[in-house]
Design a protein around this motif. Structure first.
Motif, PDB file in Angstrom:
ATOM      1  N   PRO A  29      -8.919   7.469  -5.147  1.00 14.13           N
ATOM      2  CA  PRO A  29      -8.718   8.904  -4.916  1.00 14.13           C
ATOM      3  C   PRO A  29      -9.575   9.394  -3.753  1.00 14.13           C
ATOM      4  O   PRO A  29     -10.730   8.981  -3.594  1.00 14.13           O
ATOM      5  CB  PRO A  29      -9.160   9.544  -6.235  1.00 14.13           C
ATOM      6  N   ILE A  30      -9.007  10.267  -2.944  1.00 15.01           N
ATOM      7  CA  ILE A  30      -9.689  10.745  -1.734  1.00 15.01           C
ATOM      8  C   ILE A  30      -9.705  12.264  -1.783  1.00 15.01           C
ATOM      9  O   ILE A  30      -8.644  12.910  -1.843  1.00 15.01           O
ATOM     10  CB  ILE A  30      -8.988  10.253  -0.451  1.00 15.01           C
ATOM     11  N   ASP A  31     -10.876  12.847  -1.726  1.00 19.21           N
ATOM     12  CA  ASP A  31     -11.032  14.299  -1.707  1.00 19.21           C
ATOM     13  C   ASP A  31     -11.339  14.835  -0.310  1.00 19.21           C
ATOM     14  O   ASP A  31     -11.207  16.049  -0.081  1.00 19.21           O
ATOM     15  CB  ASP A  31     -12.164  14.729  -2.651  1.00 19.21           C
ATOM     16  N   GLN A  32     -11.757  13.971   0.600  1.00 18.58           N
ATOM     17  CA  GLN A  32     -12.120  14.405   1.939  1.00 18.58           C
ATOM     18  C   GLN A  32     -11.926  13.253   2.899  1.00 18.58           C
ATOM     19  O   GLN A  32     -12.209  12.095   2.567  1.00 18.58           O
ATOM     20  CB  GLN A  32     -13.586  14.878   1.973  1.00 18.58           C
ATOM     21  N   TYR A  33     -11.395  13.596   4.085  1.00 18.08           N
ATOM     22  CA  TYR A  33     -11.219  12.552   5.096  1.00 18.08           C
ATOM     23  C   TYR A  33     -11.492  13.165   6.475  1.00 18.08           C
ATOM     24  O   TYR A  33     -10.957  14.243   6.797  1.00 18.08           O
ATOM     25  CB  TYR A  33      -9.792  11.996   5.055  1.00 18.08           C
ATOM     26  N   PRO A  34     -12.297  12.493   7.302  1.00 21.93           N
ATOM     27  CA  PRO A  34     -13.084  11.275   7.005  1.00 21.93           C
ATOM     28  C   PRO A  34     -14.225  11.573   6.030  1.00 21.93           C
ATOM     29  O   PRO A  34     -14.764  12.667   6.022  1.00 21.93           O
ATOM     30  CB  PRO A  34     -13.590  10.843   8.369  1.00 21.93           C
ATOM     31  N   ARG A  64     -13.027   3.131  -1.326  1.00 20.12           N
ATOM     32  CA  ARG A  64     -13.747   3.127  -2.595  1.00 20.12           C
ATOM     33  C   ARG A  64     -12.715   3.270  -3.727  1.00 20.12           C
ATOM     34  O   ARG A  64     -12.050   4.313  -3.854  1.00 20.12           O
ATOM     35  CB  ARG A  64     -14.739   4.271  -2.645  1.00 20.12           C
ATOM     36  N   ILE A  65     -12.574   2.221  -4.495  1.00 20.91           N
ATOM     37  CA  ILE A  65     -11.626   2.249  -5.602  1.00 20.91           C
ATOM     38  C   ILE A  65     -12.334   2.656  -6.885  1.00 20.91           C
ATOM     39  O   ILE A  65     -13.548   2.436  -7.036  1.00 20.91           O
ATOM     40  CB  ILE A  65     -10.933   0.871  -5.773  1.00 20.91           C
ATOM     41  N   GLN A  66     -11.565   3.277  -7.792  1.00 17.61           N
ATOM     42  CA  GLN A  66     -12.120   3.742  -9.069  1.00 17.61           C
ATOM     43  C   GLN A  66     -11.120   3.424 -10.184  1.00 17.61           C
ATOM     44  O   GLN A  66      -9.902   3.403  -9.960  1.00 17.61           O
ATOM     45  CB  GLN A  66     -12.391   5.256  -9.039  1.00 17.61           C
ATOM     46  N   ASP A  67     -11.677   3.175 -11.355  1.00 16.04           N
ATOM     47  CA  ASP A  67     -10.825   2.977 -12.528  1.00 16.04           C
ATOM     48  C   ASP A  67     -10.917   4.206 -13.426  1.00 16.04           C
ATOM     49  O   ASP A  67     -11.598   5.193 -13.102  1.00 16.04           O
ATOM     50  CB  ASP A  67     -11.219   1.705 -13.282  1.00 16.04           C
ATOM     51  N   GLY A  68     -10.243   4.147 -14.553  1.00 13.93           N
ATOM     52  CA  GLY A  68     -10.229   5.307 -15.446  1.00 13.93           C
ATOM     53  C   GLY A  68     -11.547   5.569 -16.128  1.00 13.93           C
ATOM     54  O   GLY A  68     -11.792   6.684 -16.617  1.00 13.93           O
ATOM     55  N   THR A  69     -12.453   4.603 -16.179  1.00 11.71           N
ATOM     56  CA  THR A  69     -13.733   4.770 -16.867  1.00 11.71           C
ATOM     57  C   THR A  69     -14.811   5.363 -15.981  1.00 11.71           C
ATOM     58  O   THR A  69     -15.937   5.598 -16.442  1.00 11.71           O
ATOM     59  CB  THR A  69     -14.203   3.411 -17.392  1.00 11.71           C
ATOM     60  N   GLY A  70     -14.526   5.562 -14.676  1.00 15.76           N
ATOM     61  CA  GLY A  70     -15.520   6.137 -13.775  1.00 15.76           C
ATOM     62  C   GLY A  70     -16.241   5.121 -12.934  1.00 15.76           C
ATOM     63  O   GLY A  70     -17.098   5.483 -12.106  1.00 15.76           O
ATOM     64  N   LEU A 113       0.856  -1.192   0.000  1.00 12.77           N
ATOM     65  CA  LEU A 113       0.000   0.000   0.000  1.00 12.77           C
ATOM     66  C   LEU A 113       0.894   1.246   0.000  1.00 12.77           C
ATOM     67  O   LEU A 113       1.868   1.327   0.760  1.00 12.77           O
ATOM     68  CB  LEU A 113      -0.937   0.000   1.207  1.00 12.77           C
ATOM     69  N   ARG A 114       0.517   2.195  -0.825  1.00  9.62           N
ATOM     70  CA  ARG A 114       1.264   3.461  -0.908  1.00  9.62           C
ATOM     71  C   ARG A 114       0.264   4.612  -0.935  1.00  9.62           C
ATOM     72  O   ARG A 114      -0.669   4.609  -1.755  1.00  9.62           O
ATOM     73  CB  ARG A 114       2.138   3.470  -2.153  1.00  9.62           C
ATOM     74  N   VAL A 115       0.449   5.589  -0.040  1.00 10.93           N
ATOM     75  CA  VAL A 115      -0.408   6.774   0.028  1.00 10.93           C
ATOM     76  C   VAL A 115       0.376   7.943  -0.554  1.00 10.93           C
ATOM     77  O   VAL A 115       1.476   8.275  -0.080  1.00 10.93           O
ATOM     78  CB  VAL A 115      -0.846   7.074   1.474  1.00 10.93           C
ATOM     79  N   THR A 121      -5.538  16.450  -3.529  1.00 10.68           N
ATOM     80  CA  THR A 121      -6.131  15.109  -3.581  1.00 10.68           C
ATOM     81  C   THR A 121      -5.119  14.081  -3.134  1.00 10.68           C
ATOM     82  O   THR A 121      -3.945  14.127  -3.537  1.00 10.68           O
ATOM     83  CB  THR A 121      -6.619  14.781  -4.993  1.00 10.68           C
ATOM     84  N   ALA A 122      -5.562  13.137  -2.300  1.00 12.34           N
ATOM     85  CA  ALA A 122      -4.725  12.024  -1.858  1.00 12.34           C
ATOM     86  C   ALA A 122      -5.154  10.760  -2.593  1.00 12.34           C
ATOM     87  O   ALA A 122      -6.326  10.614  -3.002  1.00 12.34           O
ATOM     88  CB  ALA A 122      -4.847  11.833  -0.347  1.00 12.34           C
ATOM     89  N   TYR A 123      -4.199   9.836  -2.740  1.00 15.30           N
ATOM     90  CA  TYR A 123      -4.470   8.592  -3.473  1.00 15.30           C
ATOM     91  C   TYR A 123      -3.964   7.408  -2.642  1.00 15.30           C
ATOM     92  O   TYR A 123      -2.830   7.450  -2.126  1.00 15.30           O
ATOM     93  CB  TYR A 123      -3.776   8.569  -4.830  1.00 15.30           C
ATOM     94  N   ILE A 124      -4.826   6.380  -2.526  1.00 16.23           N
ATOM     95  CA  ILE A 124      -4.427   5.110  -1.920  1.00 16.23           C
ATOM     96  C   ILE A 124      -4.192   4.136  -3.065  1.00 16.23           C
ATOM     97  O   ILE A 124      -5.133   3.790  -3.801  1.00 16.23           O
ATOM     98  CB  ILE A 124      -5.508   4.568  -0.961  1.00 16.23           C
ATOM     99  N   LYS A 125      -2.927   3.706  -3.209  1.00 16.89           N
ATOM    100  CA  LYS A 125      -2.559   2.834  -4.315  1.00 16.89           C
ATOM    101  C   LYS A 125      -2.165   1.464  -3.783  1.00 16.89           C
ATOM    102  O   LYS A 125      -1.329   1.362  -2.874  1.00 16.89           O
ATOM    103  CB  LYS A 125      -1.398   3.440  -5.102  1.00 16.89           C
ATOM    104  N   LEU A 126      -2.787   0.441  -4.355  1.00 20.38           N
ATOM    105  CA  LEU A 126      -2.475  -0.956  -4.039  1.00 20.38           C
ATOM    106  C   LEU A 126      -1.606  -1.499  -5.170  1.00 20.38           C
ATOM    107  O   LEU A 126      -2.057  -1.550  -6.326  1.00 20.38           O
ATOM    108  CB  LEU A 126      -3.753  -1.775  -3.879  1.00 20.38           C
ATOM    109  N   GLU A 127      -0.371  -1.907  -4.839  1.00 20.90           N
ATOM    110  CA  GLU A 127       0.601  -2.307  -5.843  1.00 20.90           C
ATOM    111  C   GLU A 127       1.157  -3.689  -5.521  1.00 20.90           C
ATOM    112  O   GLU A 127       1.138  -4.141  -4.356  1.00 20.90           O
ATOM    113  CB  GLU A 127       1.748  -1.292  -5.915  1.00 20.90           C
ATOM    114  N   ASP A 128       1.700  -4.313  -6.544  1.00 21.21           N
ATOM    115  CA  ASP A 128       2.342  -5.617  -6.349  1.00 21.21           C
ATOM    116  C   ASP A 128       3.656  -5.439  -5.588  1.00 21.21           C
ATOM    117  O   ASP A 128       4.390  -4.458  -5.809  1.00 21.21           O
ATOM    118  CB  ASP A 128       2.592  -6.274  -7.704  1.00 21.21           C
TER     119      ASP A 128
END
Length: 272
Positions: free
Chosen positions: A72-77, A94-100, A46-48, A54-61
């Motif tokens: 992508p995170i626009d507000q926390y909490p 909540r994960i999102q892809d490039g298509t929305g 996991l990489r933040v 905007t903050a991003y939570i990325k799950l990587e190999d």
């Protein structure tokens, strides 16, 4: 402006588990006990990161670093990241892809400290975003407000009252010693020695008016009685002129012949 923004890393955790979660049926929140915690659906890193506000939570190999999913995170909490009600090590993102398209998945950390770091990194980022927003808002309001014109108009004057100003007083007045002649003498500087002026010698007039009594010669063969007898000798000699003739002009030859017959008398008086 968005193209000039750079991406910064806020937090990195090398071990995170991903779970498929059932849809929420009520508003009471998510429970980690409803998941299959012993059988995670995916395990990786996991990489933040943050880019702008905007903050991003990325799950990587773990090995290749290939991106598995990002949130992508626009507000926390907020709705993008939620905590579960029965544990502090599990979250719903909540994960999102490039298509929305978007989906909710569960993530969990084996170490409780990793979960704490993940939570604090998001809190610090959005605290900074809030401060930046307030500063920019205040600057915009300052630009829109009319500026005060504090300059002097033509012919305008001001009056300053300085009559009540306190004058600066110096140190204490130095003592001044006045001499007998009316001259003022300054005190000696600190650390110096005071020299007493020498007494002038007496003038010649004072020496002439001063009469020093003649010294009395003492003889070792004379006693105190002899000294008293010598002092009475002049008194007896003063009585001798009483036997002289009444004629003041008498015979000078008789007087002159009588003087050598007188025996010289010793006296302790010094003859001047």
């Amino acid at each position: 402006a968005a193209e000039l923004e750079y991406e910064s890393v806020l937090c990195v955790k090398t071990d995170v588990n991903v779970y498929r979660i059932p849809p929420r049926t009520s508003n009471r929140g998510y429970r980690a006990s409803d998941w299959k915690l012993d059988h995670p659906d995916w395990t990786g890193r996991l990489r933040v990161t943050s880019k702008g506000k905007t903050a991003y939570i990325k799950l990587e190999d773990k090995v290749s670093g290939e991106l598995f999913a990002q949130a992508p995170i626009d507000q926390y909490p907020g709705i993008a990241v939620e905590t579960v009600t029965d544990s502090s090590r599990y979250f719903v993102i909540r994960i999102q892809d490039g298509t929305g398209r978007s989906a909710f998945i569960g993530i969990g950390f084996t170490d409780r400290g990793d979960a704490f770091d993940f939570n604090v990194s998001l809190q610090d980022h959005f605290k900074w975003v809030k401060q930046e927003t307030e500063i920019s808002k205040e600057s915009q309001e300052a630009d829109t407000r009319p500026k005060l014109d504090l300059g002097f108009k033509e012919g305008q004057t001001i009056k300053l009252n300085i009559g009540n100003m306190m004058t600066k007083k110096g140190g204490a007045a130095k003592p001044r010693a006045s001499g007998s002649g009316g001259l003022s003498l300054l005190p000696p500087p600190p650390g110096s020695k005071v020299v007493v002026p020498p007494i002038p010698p007496p003038s010649s007039t004072a020496i002439a008016n001063h009469v020093t009594p003649p010294p009395v010669l003492k003889s070792s063969n004379m006693s105190n009685a002899d000294i008293l007898l010598d002092l009475e000798a002049p008194a007896s000699a003063s009585k001798a002129p009483a036997a002289a003739p009444t004629d003041l002009w008498g015979d000078f030859s008789t007087a002159s012949s009588a003087v050598p017959n007188q025996a010289p008398q010793q006296s302790n008086w010094v003859q001047f």
